[in-house]
Design a protein around this motif. Structure first.
Motif, mmCIF file in Angstrom:
data_model
loop_
_atom_site.group_PDB
_atom_site.id
_atom_site.type_symbol
_atom_site.label_atom_id
_atom_site.label_comp_id
_atom_site.label_asym_id
_atom_site.label_seq_id
_atom_site.Cartn_x
_atom_site.Cartn_y
_atom_site.Cartn_z
ATOM 1 N N LYS A 95 -18.672 0.221 53.037
ATOM 2 C CA LYS A 95 -18.818 -1.023 52.617
ATOM 3 C C LYS A 95 -20.384 -1.331 52.399
ATOM 4 C CE LYS A 95 -14.630 -2.720 54.049
ATOM 5 N NZ LYS A 95 -13.551 -3.559 53.899
ATOM 6 N N ARG A 107 -28.998 -5.692 49.099
ATOM 7 C CA ARG A 107 -27.646 -4.966 49.152
ATOM 8 C C ARG A 107 -27.877 -3.478 49.284
ATOM 9 N NH1 ARG A 107 -22.668 -3.669 46.533
ATOM 10 N NH2 ARG A 107 -20.940 -4.725 47.359
ATOM 11 N N ARG A 109 -25.578 0.181 51.040
ATOM 12 C CA ARG A 109 -24.421 0.703 51.552
ATOM 13 C C ARG A 109 -24.876 2.368 51.930
ATOM 14 N NH1 ARG A 109 -22.005 4.623 47.843
ATOM 15 N NH2 ARG A 109 -22.570 4.035 45.810
ATOM 16 N N GLU A 113 -19.970 7.948 53.334
ATOM 17 C CA GLU A 113 -18.941 6.879 53.490
ATOM 18 C C GLU A 113 -18.213 6.468 54.754
ATOM 19 O OE1 GLU A 113 -17.123 5.065 50.501
ATOM 20 O OE2 GLU A 113 -18.930 5.550 49.342
#
Length: 143
Positions: A95, A107, A109, A113
């Motif tokens: 996320k 933003r 990430r 993962e």
């Protein structure tokens, strides 16, 4: 309601308020300011064609000037300069979260993962996809 000054002022107020609810990078706001300017001009000049032309001209001019003077500077991401940042929020596995990079909140990430990154943790920017930075925790990269 046939007074053009009132109509231009109302249009300006609506456009400026729309920018608050539907951000468009100041385009609606600049169009609203143009409408306010035309409202003032309409007190002297009653030609609707002239008013519309002035509104279009001012809107375009204000948007161009806003882009020129307020646009963000190109990122140093491609040049390989300082690519260190710090997480502002947690970045859960798979996320997005927020990272402080070059004095701005981005933003972000994690490039892995399955990895979570805690808040206030130093990160290394490894890439960018649009407005989202791809980061890795510095402690993993230094290991």
């Amino acid at each position: 309601m046939s007074d053009p000054t009132l109509l231009w002022a109302l249009a300006g107020a609506i456009l400026c308020l729309m920018e608050l609810f539907f951000p468009t990078a100041f385009i609606e706001f600049m169009m609203g300011l143009s409408a306010f300017l035309v409202a003032i001009v309409s007190l002297r000049f009653r030609s609707l064609t002239l008013q519309i032309a002035l509104w279009l001209l001012c809107s375009v001019l204000f948007v161009v000037l806003t882009r020129r003077f307020l646009s963000p500077k190109p990122s140093n991401l491609a040049s390989g300069d300082d690519r260190c940042g710090e997480t502002l929020t947690e970045i859960p596995p798979g996320k997005a979260g927020r990272v402080l990079y070059e004095g701005n909140s981005w933003r972000a990430r994690c490039g892995d993962e399955n990895c979570a990154i805690a808040p206030s943790e130093p990160v290394y920017i490894i890439g960018r996809e649009g407005n989202t930075l791809i980061v890795m925790p510095q402690n993993i990269l230094n290991s």
